[in-house]
Design an enzyme around this catalytic site. Sequence first.
Site, PDB file in Angstrom:
ATOM      1  NE  ARG A 138     -11.117   1.684   5.362  1.00 41.96           N
ATOM      2  CZ  ARG A 138     -12.229   0.939   5.438  1.00 41.96           C
ATOM      3  NH1 ARG A 138     -13.193   1.281   6.261  1.00 41.96           N
ATOM      4  NH2 ARG A 138     -12.351  -0.134   4.693  1.00 41.96           N
ATOM      5  NE  ARG A 175      -4.365  -0.227   2.490  1.00 44.56           N
ATOM      6  CZ  ARG A 175      -5.222  -1.228   2.624  1.00 44.56           C
ATOM      7  NH1 ARG A 175      -4.840  -2.457   2.441  1.00 44.56           N
ATOM      8  NH2 ARG A 175      -6.465  -0.985   2.895  1.00 44.56           N
TER       9      ARG A 175
HETATM   10  P1  ADP Z   1      -9.965  -2.135   2.845  1.00 49.39           P
HETATM   11  O1  ADP Z   1     -11.252  -2.862   2.836  1.00 49.39           O
HETATM   12  O2  ADP Z   1     -10.050  -0.705   3.203  1.00 49.39           O
HETATM   13  O3  ADP Z   1      -9.132  -2.370   1.634  1.00 49.39           O
HETATM   14  P2  ADP Z   1      -8.202  -3.654   4.631  1.00 49.39           P
HETATM   15  O4  ADP Z   1      -8.913  -4.748   5.309  1.00 49.39           O
HETATM   16  O5  ADP Z   1      -7.278  -3.984   3.530  1.00 49.39           O
HETATM   17  O6  ADP Z   1      -9.278  -2.595   4.175  1.00 49.39           O
HETATM   18  O7  ADP Z   1      -7.401  -2.793   5.706  1.00 49.39           O
HETATM   19  C1  ADP Z   1      -7.988  -2.338   6.889  1.00 49.39           C
HETATM   20  C2  ADP Z   1      -6.997  -1.418   7.626  1.00 49.39           C
HETATM   21  O8  ADP Z   1      -5.817  -2.156   7.961  1.00 49.39           O
HETATM   22  C3  ADP Z   1      -6.492  -0.230   6.805  1.00 49.39           C
HETATM   23  O9  ADP Z   1      -7.345   0.896   6.911  1.00 49.39           O
HETATM   24  C4  ADP Z   1      -5.133   0.017   7.443  1.00 49.39           C
HETATM   25  O10 ADP Z   1      -5.256   0.703   8.675  1.00 49.39           O
HETATM   26  C5  ADP Z   1      -4.652  -1.390   7.766  1.00 49.39           C
HETATM   27  N1  ADP Z   1      -3.848  -2.000   6.668  1.00 49.39           N
HETATM   28  C6  ADP Z   1      -4.174  -3.110   5.939  1.00 49.39           C
HETATM   29  N2  ADP Z   1      -3.224  -3.394   5.042  1.00 49.39           N
HETATM   30  C7  ADP Z   1      -2.256  -2.449   5.205  1.00 49.39           C
HETATM   31  C8  ADP Z   1      -1.016  -2.189   4.565  1.00 49.39           C
HETATM   32  N3  ADP Z   1      -0.551  -2.965   3.561  1.00 49.39           N
HETATM   33  N4  ADP Z   1      -0.302  -1.106   4.986  1.00 49.39           N
HETATM   34  C9  ADP Z   1      -0.726  -0.316   5.980  1.00 49.39           C
HETATM   35  N5  ADP Z   1      -1.888  -0.504   6.623  1.00 49.39           N
HETATM   36  C10 ADP Z   1      -2.654  -1.556   6.253  1.00 49.39           C
END
Ligand code: ADP
Length: 208
Positions: A166, A89
């Site tokens: 987000r 990300r």
């Molecule tokens: P989304 O449905 O928004 O894609 P995720 O389940 O992938 O959500 O992620 C939920 C939260 O977990 C994010 O808002 C972030 O805080 C954290 N997160 C997940 N993956 C990462 C990553 N690769 N780098 C940084 N934070 C992450």
Amino acid sequence: MLNIVLFGPPGAGKGTQAQRMMDATGLPQVSTGDMLRAAVKAQTEVGLEAKKYMDAGALVPDEVIIDLIKDRMKEDDAKNGVMFDGFPRTVPQAEALSEIVNVSIVLAIDVPDERIVERICGRFSCGNCGVVFHDQFNPLPANGCACGSFMEKRRADDTEETVVARLKAYHQQTAPLAEFYQKKGLFSLVDGDRDIDLITTDLLAAIN
Ligand code: ADP
Ligand code: ADP
């Protein structure tokens, strides 16, 4: 070895598509979001650290994420490759990933911002098997979840307020990765504002 990166804004359908492609590709879904939520639930050190960022809709620090991925890729089921969902990300995460494995293709699911709030605010999943549904766009079948033991689960961060944060994090920190992977010739864009099955067909065609 086939390592697929599913790329796109929150709510684009990365998890939905990963679940649908698991049989066809034979590859496990590696979701950093799911891994972090499990760590929060288990109240591990990583979970306690990550929770404050997740609640605010901010990205968890790169070092935490990179350590999680390094450990995950040592597991036996990752030996033929994986489908990364929600990782990398940031550019530093992508640079770290290239030291761990070769990325085969980046499948970007393109969904305009104005669709994201309705997608995320209607999302729920089965707490028993993990399958993702949507109140309007992908409802629970009349005869229940295929696993037979449906348990409704909604994410604490799936609120309109957190979605705004987000999306901002996505545009500032994640979107620049598109150029990073375009330069490497790995980037493949699919229209994600369509029927779920049509998108799956296009993604599988891009892999083949
Ligand atoms: P989304 O449905 O928004 O894609 P995720 O389940 O992938 O959500 O992620 C939920 C939260 O977990 C994010 O808002 C972030 O805080 C954290 N997160 C997940 N993956 C990462 C990553 N690769 N780098 C940084 N934070 C992450
Ligand atoms: P991500 O993993 O990218 O955050 P999800 O796969 O969890 O996204 O999808 C977000 C929500 O949108 C879920 O409720 C899902 O059922 C729904 N959804 C996924 N793909 C589509 C689509 N093509 N059209 C409409 N709704 C979708």
